[in-house]
Enzyme design. Sequence first.
Site, PDB file in Angstrom:
ATOM      1  N   LYS A 184      -3.537  11.674   6.244  1.00 40.59           N
ATOM      2  CA  LYS A 184      -2.830  10.280   6.196  1.00 40.59           C
ATOM      3  C   LYS A 184      -1.363  10.691   6.017  1.00 40.59           C
ATOM      4  O   LYS A 184      -0.385  10.010   6.491  1.00 40.59           O
ATOM      5  CB  LYS A 184      -3.397   9.309   5.127  1.00 40.59           C
ATOM      6  CG  LYS A 184      -2.538   8.168   4.999  1.00 40.59           C
ATOM      7  CD  LYS A 184      -2.609   7.182   5.892  1.00 40.59           C
ATOM      8  CE  LYS A 184      -1.563   5.943   5.789  1.00 40.59           C
ATOM      9  NZ  LYS A 184      -0.939   5.788   4.884  1.00 40.59           N
ATOM     10  N   HIS A 187       0.111  12.052   8.961  1.00 41.42           N
ATOM     11  CA  HIS A 187       0.626  10.781   9.750  1.00 41.42           C
ATOM     12  C   HIS A 187       1.779  10.202   9.318  1.00 41.42           C
ATOM     13  O   HIS A 187       2.565   9.543  10.221  1.00 41.42           O
ATOM     14  CB  HIS A 187      -0.774   9.838   9.714  1.00 41.42           C
ATOM     15  CG  HIS A 187      -0.198   8.173  10.115  1.00 41.42           C
ATOM     16  ND1 HIS A 187       0.211   7.392   9.310  1.00 41.42           N
ATOM     17  CD2 HIS A 187      -0.806   7.897  11.216  1.00 41.42           C
ATOM     18  CE1 HIS A 187       0.331   6.282   9.889  1.00 41.42           C
ATOM     19  NE2 HIS A 187      -0.015   6.654  11.234  1.00 41.42           N
TER      20      HIS A 187
HETATM   21  N1  NAP Z   1       0.935  -2.222   1.228  1.00 45.37           N
HETATM   22  C1  NAP Z   1       0.566  -1.407   2.403  1.00 45.37           C
HETATM   23  O1  NAP Z   1       1.040  -1.575   3.430  1.00 45.37           O
HETATM   24  C2  NAP Z   1      -0.160  -0.153   2.415  1.00 45.37           C
HETATM   25  C3  NAP Z   1      -0.546   0.494   3.507  1.00 45.37           C
HETATM   26  C4  NAP Z   1      -1.357   1.634   3.186  1.00 45.37           C
HETATM   27  C5  NAP Z   1      -1.914   1.939   1.951  1.00 45.37           C
HETATM   28  N2  NAP Z   1      -1.376   1.159   0.975  1.00 45.37           N
HETATM   29  C6  NAP Z   1      -2.121   1.692  -0.502  1.00 45.37           C
HETATM   30  O2  NAP Z   1      -2.968   0.778  -0.827  1.00 45.37           O
HETATM   31  C7  NAP Z   1      -2.974   0.692  -2.172  1.00 45.37           C
HETATM   32  C8  NAP Z   1      -2.658  -0.802  -2.656  1.00 45.37           C
HETATM   33  O3  NAP Z   1      -1.639  -1.347  -1.884  1.00 45.37           O
HETATM   34  P1  NAP Z   1      -1.398  -2.998  -2.384  1.00 45.37           P
HETATM   35  O4  NAP Z   1       0.154  -2.920  -1.674  1.00 45.37           O
HETATM   36  O5  NAP Z   1      -2.602  -3.753  -1.895  1.00 45.37           O
HETATM   37  O6  NAP Z   1      -1.288  -3.010  -3.757  1.00 45.37           O
HETATM   38  P2  NAP Z   1      -0.343  -2.393  -4.963  1.00 45.37           P
HETATM   39  O7  NAP Z   1       0.690  -3.311  -5.139  1.00 45.37           O
HETATM   40  O8  NAP Z   1      -0.088  -1.146  -4.693  1.00 45.37           O
HETATM   41  O9  NAP Z   1      -1.115  -2.361  -6.289  1.00 45.37           O
HETATM   42  C9  NAP Z   1      -1.477  -3.765  -6.796  1.00 45.37           C
HETATM   43  C10 NAP Z   1      -3.027  -3.711  -7.248  1.00 45.37           C
HETATM   44  O10 NAP Z   1      -3.193  -2.619  -8.011  1.00 45.37           O
HETATM   45  C11 NAP Z   1      -3.840  -3.158  -9.441  1.00 45.37           C
HETATM   46  N3  NAP Z   1      -3.693  -2.299 -10.655  1.00 45.37           N
HETATM   47  C12 NAP Z   1      -2.214  -1.798 -10.743  1.00 45.37           C
HETATM   48  N4  NAP Z   1      -2.308  -1.156 -12.035  1.00 45.37           N
HETATM   49  C13 NAP Z   1      -3.589  -1.106 -12.272  1.00 45.37           C
HETATM   50  C14 NAP Z   1      -4.526  -0.492 -13.347  1.00 45.37           C
HETATM   51  N5  NAP Z   1      -3.849   0.187 -14.458  1.00 45.37           N
HETATM   52  N6  NAP Z   1      -5.672  -0.850 -13.613  1.00 45.37           N
HETATM   53  C15 NAP Z   1      -6.412  -1.484 -12.765  1.00 45.37           C
HETATM   54  N7  NAP Z   1      -5.755  -2.013 -11.699  1.00 45.37           N
HETATM   55  C16 NAP Z   1      -4.347  -1.767 -11.435  1.00 45.37           C
HETATM   56  C17 NAP Z   1      -3.297  -4.503  -9.360  1.00 45.37           C
HETATM   57  O11 NAP Z   1      -4.108  -5.166 -10.262  1.00 45.37           O
HETATM   58  P3  NAP Z   1      -3.554  -6.644 -10.920  1.00 45.37           P
HETATM   59  O12 NAP Z   1      -3.606  -7.637 -10.016  1.00 45.37           O
HETATM   60  O13 NAP Z   1      -4.534  -6.780 -12.109  1.00 45.37           O
HETATM   61  O14 NAP Z   1      -2.119  -6.403 -11.304  1.00 45.37           O
HETATM   62  C18 NAP Z   1      -3.471  -5.009  -7.986  1.00 45.37           C
HETATM   63  O15 NAP Z   1      -4.807  -5.231  -7.675  1.00 45.37           O
HETATM   64  C19 NAP Z   1      -1.771   1.459  -2.730  1.00 45.37           C
HETATM   65  O16 NAP Z   1      -2.192   2.682  -3.107  1.00 45.37           O
HETATM   66  C20 NAP Z   1      -1.067   1.605  -1.575  1.00 45.37           C
HETATM   67  O17 NAP Z   1       0.001   2.600  -1.526  1.00 45.37           O
HETATM   68  C21 NAP Z   1      -0.449   0.250   0.947  1.00 45.37           C
END
Ligand code: NAP
Length: 477
Positions: A184, A187
């Site tokens: 990834k 990628h």
């Molecule tokens: N966004 C994209 O396009 C994309 C694409 C591919 C991969 N990703 C990856 O997918 C993952 C999720 O991305 P996202 O954009 O959906 O969310 P995010 O903004 O990266 O993370 C928010 C989430 O993480 C939780 N969180 C943060 N700190 C925490 C902790 N200490 N303990 C438990 N939960 C915690 C938050 O919970 P709360 O609601 O309680 O704050 C929320 O559910 C990331 O690793 C990101 O890099 C994202």
Amino acid sequence: MSKKASIGVTGLAVMGRNLARNLARHGHTVALHNRSEERTRALVDQFGDEGDFIPAYSAQEFVDALERPRQVVIMVKAGAPTDAVIDEFAPLLEPGDVIVDAGNAHFADTRRREAALREQGLHFVGTGVSGGEEGALHGPSIMPGGSPESYQSLGPLFEDISAKVDGSPCCTHVGADGAGHFVKMVHNGIEYADMQLIAESFDLLRGAAGYSPAEIAEVFRTWNTGRLDSYLIEITADVLAHVDASTGKPFVDIVADQAEQKGTGRWTVQIGLDLGVPISGIAEAVFARSLSGSSELRSAARDLGGPTRAPLADVSGFADKVEQALYASKVVAYAQGFNQIQAGGAEYGWDIDLGRVAAIWRGGCIIRAKFLNDITSAYEAEPGLPTLLTSGGFRKAVEEAQDAWRSVISTAVSLGIPTPGFSTALAYYDGLRADRLPAALVQGQRDFFGAHTYRRVDREGSFHTAWAEPGRPEVSA
Ligand SMILES: NC(=O)c1ccc[n+]([C@@H]2O[C@H](COP(=O)([O-])OP(=O)(O)OC[C@H]3O[C@@H](n4cnc5c(N)ncnc54)[C@H](OP(=O)(O)O)[C@@H]3O)[C@@H](O)[C@H]2O)c1
């Protein structure tokens, strides 16, 4: 006994929520959990009718809702939050259960976590997921690592929700422990290179051919009907055709020209350096973003002397030449990226099928493209291919494109249009095909100042010349 979930998702921000919905829409019962309850409640309130969800408001409740072996997908902010969630759930799970990290983790973290959880009899699967929020909902490209056993239970679920191309799922077991996150990462690095090359094409069509953004959008639309047919070319045409509503100007002209570089693009380059793999296309793309963001430096240096951009007197055929330069540079960038995956596989003991990797990138992800079919075919025809550049189809296409490629770079240089992606790709190509490289002189310099020794072309062994005493022959070291 109440119904159990075949899989659970913890972390219900945009990615986790959409992945959970995608699973439920495919008929799987999904347990839901999030650190703060609101996101769980919101998902059920808004999308509860899309499938079977079991909301859980504590880690124990979540784990109890899962069928055995339990499959827990973590989709939280990468880094310390992932460790925090693992620490919360691992003690509640049993040997044979599977924890999936579908966030953007660094593969070294994934290797560390996998080794630690293996000690507890748990399978830890670092999984690359590409395609952003839309992909997560409608079908991403999924790159799971981890043990082959974990893929037996997880694979069918992930293949079910992944993008499909020609009926084939864009998901495969990439390799053990961190292989999925490594792939990834590369990628994303390739995505950087591809975007940079497209941006350079735009800059050339504007600066050297004098085309407007709307005209360039049409050029890209035409290209998208040929061998460059891809998601990135398609959206580039849309971005270039877009007009800013408040000013009436082309959208591209009202956007600050400072791109971000963080995360996986940078990691790809760092790991490329560690592995000694020349991924100059990706590196130049990351550096081009760094340069764009160096605003103070750019302001201080803006009056440096050099040619001013002026459209060529005769622009007929120029767009076609740029297409050829873009295609050839793109082949180089992908060839370098696949070599990095090959090198990562050799370093970490992953048996990665490069043709399958290209195949699962054909749908769902940002770099999806027709071109990837040719990469799959190249590796199917010759699994040990040293570089994509020597495979039959690519060799011929790049050889045919190279006159145009060289001419476009010459034009760019003479007009002062920076094309780091095009230029480094051609330098790499010429470096590969050179009979002799000036590395021989570098070895001489190294032996002179540091007695680093050198090898000779006519004899085996390692040699050093006593430089301080001219005329003294070299000695075997
Ligand atoms: N966004 C994209 O396009 C994309 C694409 C591919 C991969 N990703 C990856 O997918 C993952 C999720 O991305 P996202 O954009 O959906 O969310 P995010 O903004 O990266 O993370 C928010 C989430 O993480 C939780 N969180 C943060 N700190 C925490 C902790 N200490 N303990 C438990 N939960 C915690 C938050 O919970 P709360 O609601 O309680 O704050 C929320 O559910 C990331 O690793 C990101 O890099 C994202």
